[in-house]
Scaffold this motif. Structure first.
Motif, PDB file in Angstrom:
ATOM      1  N   VAL A  90      48.296 -71.223 -21.480  1.00  0.00           N
ATOM      2  CA  VAL A  90      47.663 -70.034 -22.065  1.00  0.00           C
ATOM      3  C   VAL A  90      46.332 -69.752 -21.382  1.00  0.00           C
ATOM      4  O   VAL A  90      45.991 -68.592 -21.086  1.00  0.00           O
ATOM      5  N   VAL A  91      45.553 -70.795 -21.118  1.00  0.00           N
ATOM      6  CA  VAL A  91      44.272 -70.612 -20.438  1.00  0.00           C
ATOM      7  C   VAL A  91      44.491 -70.009 -19.054  1.00  0.00           C
ATOM      8  O   VAL A  91      43.747 -69.117 -18.625  1.00  0.00           O
ATOM      9  N   GLN A  92      45.517 -70.479 -18.346  1.00  0.00           N
ATOM     10  CA  GLN A  92      45.820 -69.927 -17.028  1.00  0.00           C
ATOM     11  C   GLN A  92      46.117 -68.429 -17.128  1.00  0.00           C
ATOM     12  O   GLN A  92      45.647 -67.629 -16.312  1.00  0.00           O
ATOM     13  N   ILE A  93      46.887 -68.041 -18.154  1.00  0.00           N
ATOM     14  CA  ILE A  93      47.255 -66.632 -18.312  1.00  0.00           C
ATOM     15  C   ILE A  93      46.040 -65.789 -18.664  1.00  0.00           C
ATOM     16  O   ILE A  93      45.844 -64.690 -18.125  1.00  0.00           O
ATOM     17  N   LEU A  94      45.195 -66.298 -19.559  1.00  0.00           N
ATOM     18  CA  LEU A  94      44.049 -65.516 -20.014  1.00  0.00           C
ATOM     19  C   LEU A  94      43.002 -65.315 -18.923  1.00  0.00           C
ATOM     20  O   LEU A  94      42.178 -64.413 -19.036  1.00  0.00           O
ATOM     21  N   MET A  95      43.009 -66.160 -17.903  1.00  0.00           N
ATOM     22  CA  MET A  95      42.035 -66.010 -16.828  1.00  0.00           C
ATOM     23  C   MET A  95      42.531 -65.118 -15.698  1.00  0.00           C
ATOM     24  O   MET A  95      41.837 -64.945 -14.697  1.00  0.00           O
ATOM     25  N   LEU A  96      43.728 -64.558 -15.848  1.00  0.00           N
ATOM     26  CA  LEU A  96      44.211 -63.635 -14.826  1.00  0.00           C
ATOM     27  C   LEU A  96      43.345 -62.387 -14.799  1.00  0.00           C
ATOM     28  O   LEU A  96      43.042 -61.803 -15.848  1.00  0.00           O
ATOM     29  N   GLN A  97      42.945 -61.980 -13.631  1.00  0.00           N
ATOM     30  CA  GLN A  97      42.077 -60.813 -13.487  1.00  0.00           C
ATOM     31  C   GLN A  97      42.953 -59.566 -13.304  1.00  0.00           C
ATOM     32  O   GLN A  97      43.658 -59.434 -12.307  1.00  0.00           O
ATOM     33  N   SER A  98      42.909 -58.662 -14.259  1.00  0.00           N
ATOM     34  CA  SER A  98      43.656 -57.416 -14.152  1.00  0.00           C
ATOM     35  C   SER A  98      42.991 -56.374 -15.029  1.00  0.00           C
ATOM     36  O   SER A  98      42.944 -56.516 -16.259  1.00  0.00           O
ATOM     37  N   ASP A  99      42.456 -55.330 -14.395  1.00  0.00           N
ATOM     38  CA  ASP A  99      41.786 -54.266 -15.151  1.00  0.00           C
ATOM     39  C   ASP A  99      42.781 -53.413 -15.920  1.00  0.00           C
ATOM     40  O   ASP A  99      42.395 -52.695 -16.849  1.00  0.00           O
ATOM     41  N   LEU A 100      44.055 -53.477 -15.553  1.00  0.00           N
ATOM     42  CA  LEU A 100      45.047 -52.637 -16.215  1.00  0.00           C
ATOM     43  C   LEU A 100      45.572 -53.270 -17.490  1.00  0.00           C
ATOM     44  O   LEU A 100      46.100 -52.577 -18.370  1.00  0.00           O
ATOM     45  N   VAL A 101      45.419 -54.605 -17.630  1.00  0.00           N
ATOM     46  CA  VAL A 101      46.000 -55.300 -18.783  1.00  0.00           C
ATOM     47  C   VAL A 101      45.320 -54.886 -20.078  1.00  0.00           C
ATOM     48  O   VAL A 101      45.980 -54.630 -21.089  1.00  0.00           O
ATOM     49  N   VAL A 102      43.977 -54.806 -20.070  1.00  0.00           N
ATOM     50  CA  VAL A 102      43.239 -54.562 -21.312  1.00  0.00           C
ATOM     51  C   VAL A 102      43.611 -53.215 -21.943  1.00  0.00           C
ATOM     52  O   VAL A 102      43.994 -53.158 -23.122  1.00  0.00           O
ATOM     53  N   PRO A 103      43.523 -52.097 -21.222  1.00  0.00           N
ATOM     54  CA  PRO A 103      43.887 -50.827 -21.878  1.00  0.00           C
ATOM     55  C   PRO A 103      45.347 -50.768 -22.314  1.00  0.00           C
ATOM     56  O   PRO A 103      45.648 -50.176 -23.363  1.00  0.00           O
ATOM     57  N   LEU A 104      46.238 -51.401 -21.538  1.00  0.00           N
ATOM     58  CA  LEU A 104      47.642 -51.395 -21.942  1.00  0.00           C
ATOM     59  C   LEU A 104      47.854 -52.170 -23.234  1.00  0.00           C
ATOM     60  O   LEU A 104      48.579 -51.720 -24.133  1.00  0.00           O
ATOM     61  N   LEU A 105      47.213 -53.351 -23.346  1.00  0.00           N
ATOM     62  CA  LEU A 105      47.354 -54.145 -24.559  1.00  0.00           C
ATOM     63  C   LEU A 105      46.772 -53.413 -25.767  1.00  0.00           C
ATOM     64  O   LEU A 105      47.382 -53.373 -26.840  1.00  0.00           O
ATOM     65  N   LEU A 106      45.580 -52.830 -25.590  1.00  0.00           N
ATOM     66  CA  LEU A 106      44.950 -52.134 -26.718  1.00  0.00           C
ATOM     67  C   LEU A 106      45.749 -50.907 -27.115  1.00  0.00           C
ATOM     68  O   LEU A 106      45.942 -50.637 -28.320  1.00  0.00           O
ATOM     69  N   LEU A 107      46.230 -50.143 -26.143  1.00  0.00           N
ATOM     70  CA  LEU A 107      47.023 -48.952 -26.446  1.00  0.00           C
ATOM     71  C   LEU A 107      48.322 -49.323 -27.149  1.00  0.00           C
ATOM     72  O   LEU A 107      48.685 -48.734 -28.185  1.00  0.00           O
ATOM     73  N   ALA A 108      49.022 -50.319 -26.614  1.00  0.00           N
ATOM     74  CA  ALA A 108      50.285 -50.734 -27.235  1.00  0.00           C
ATOM     75  C   ALA A 108      50.046 -51.324 -28.620  1.00  0.00           C
ATOM     76  O   ALA A 108      50.810 -51.063 -29.561  1.00  0.00           O
ATOM     77  N   GLY A 109      48.974 -52.097 -28.766  1.00  0.00           N
ATOM     78  CA  GLY A 109      48.699 -52.707 -30.068  1.00  0.00           C
ATOM     79  C   GLY A 109      48.347 -51.692 -31.129  1.00  0.00           C
ATOM     80  O   GLY A 109      48.863 -51.744 -32.254  1.00  0.00           O
ATOM     81  N   VAL A 110      47.463 -50.758 -30.796  1.00  0.00           N
ATOM     82  CA  VAL A 110      47.066 -49.728 -31.775  1.00  0.00           C
ATOM     83  C   VAL A 110      48.261 -48.850 -32.135  1.00  0.00           C
ATOM     84  O   VAL A 110      48.477 -48.498 -33.308  1.00  0.00           O
ATOM     85  N   THR A 111      49.059 -48.475 -31.124  1.00  0.00           N
ATOM     86  CA  THR A 111      50.235 -47.641 -31.391  1.00  0.00           C
ATOM     87  C   THR A 111      51.223 -48.357 -32.306  1.00  0.00           C
ATOM     88  O   THR A 111      51.736 -47.781 -33.268  1.00  0.00           O
TER      89      THR A 111
END
Length: 303
Positions: free
Chosen positions: A37-58
């Motif tokens: 999990v730590v390995q996954i959370l340290m992946l650098q991707s600017d696209l992940v955050v908005p996608l996760l927030l958009l999908a989660g809120v929706t």
């Protein structure tokens, strides 16, 4: 969360659904899972955050059922974890030029035991070894923490993370306590052994990755994999050792009234009838005690 898995497994073990040795094997696997999990959370991707927030809120706003809303909450939480890591990086960037931080890191570089203890205390205080490791990796990536210091703190976080389940199960069933204690011995003892190896042998950590963050991440994953591979064959022996170290508490004396019926008196009718008479008298007394307050309802009604 390996702590969440430990709490679930300890309850299953206490109920007898899972044997103690199997429960310990599951905990060792959960430790490896938290390192992944730590390995996954340290992946650098600017696209992940908005996608996760958009999908989660929706999902949270549009889902008609509870499962969909809970899934939305999970996605929002993952997105906020990535946001918080970015905030940590931004907030700690000015500390690179702090003389106090530089002096503290220089001292911890020569005192790995203190760094190990700080990592263990921090992981226990925040009740998450994942959070402690993420912080160490982020500081190492920022250049604020030398790799040897971060490695010592990450090993300490592994010890602190295994202590969490022990403190949360102090009043649990003895079999559940044995499982989490065995995990503490394997994971915590392994962390101490790894710390001693790092301090005495000083292996080249640059073999674990090209960057400081990758070296610390891979050390954390390699450590948990090594503990799992070495600990799985010892799971049965560790549980037997815990049964010696943590013996079952003596059964509390029963305070209820023993029955007057004696199976040994069946061969002697006179004794058997006397026992039965005594038991019937006691039953009559119990019935009288239950009926006595009922009579009052006929004379003084009380809703």
């Amino acid at each position: 969360s390996s702590t969440a898995v430990a709490m679930l497994v300890s309850s299953f073990t206490a109920a007898g659904s899972v044997s103690a040795a199997v429960g310990l094997a599951i905990l060792l696997g959960a430790d490896v899972g938290s390192a992944v999990v730590v390995q996954i959370l340290m992946l650098q991707s600017d696209l992940v955050v908005p996608l996760l927030l958009l999908a989660g809120v929706t999902a949270f706003l549009k889902s008609p059922g509870k499962t969909g809303r809970q899934t939305g909450r999970i996605l929002i939480g993952l997105g906020l974890i990535f946001v918080s890591l970015g905030m940590i990086r931004a907030a700690t960037d000015p500390l690179r030029d702090s003389e106090g931080i530089i002096a503290a890191m220089r001292y911890l570089g020569g005192d790995p035991v203190t760094a190990f203890a700080l990592g263990a205390i921090f992981a226990w205080a925040v009740h998450s070894s994942v959070a402690a490791v993420l912080l160490c990796v982020t500081l190492a990536a920022q250049g604020l923490m030398p790799v040897p210091v971060a490695a010592a703190m990450v090993l300490g976080a592994n010890l602190g993370g295994s202590v969490i389940a022990v403190t949360l199960t102090l009043t649990a069933h003895i079999e559940a306590r044995r499982v989490v204690m065995a995990n503490l011995v394997l994971r915590g003892g392994g962390a101490l052994a790894a710390l001693a190896a790092l301090a005495l042998l000083k292996p080249p950590l640059d073999l674990l990755g090209g960057s400081s963050a990758q070296q610390v991440l891979n050390l954390h994953l390699a450590f948990n994999l090594a503990v799992a591979l070495l600990g799985l064959p010892l799971a049965g022996a560790m549980i037997r050792l815990m049964r010696v170290v943590l013996p079952a508490p003596e059964a509390a004396p029963r305070l209820d009234r023993p029955s007057a019926l004696d199976p040994a008196a069946l061969a002697h009718p006179e004794r058997a009838l006397a026992c039965a008479a005594r038991e019937v008298l006691h039953m009559g007394e119990e019935v009288e005690a239950m009926l006595r307050p009922v009579v009052r309802l006929y004379t003084e009604w009380d809703d």
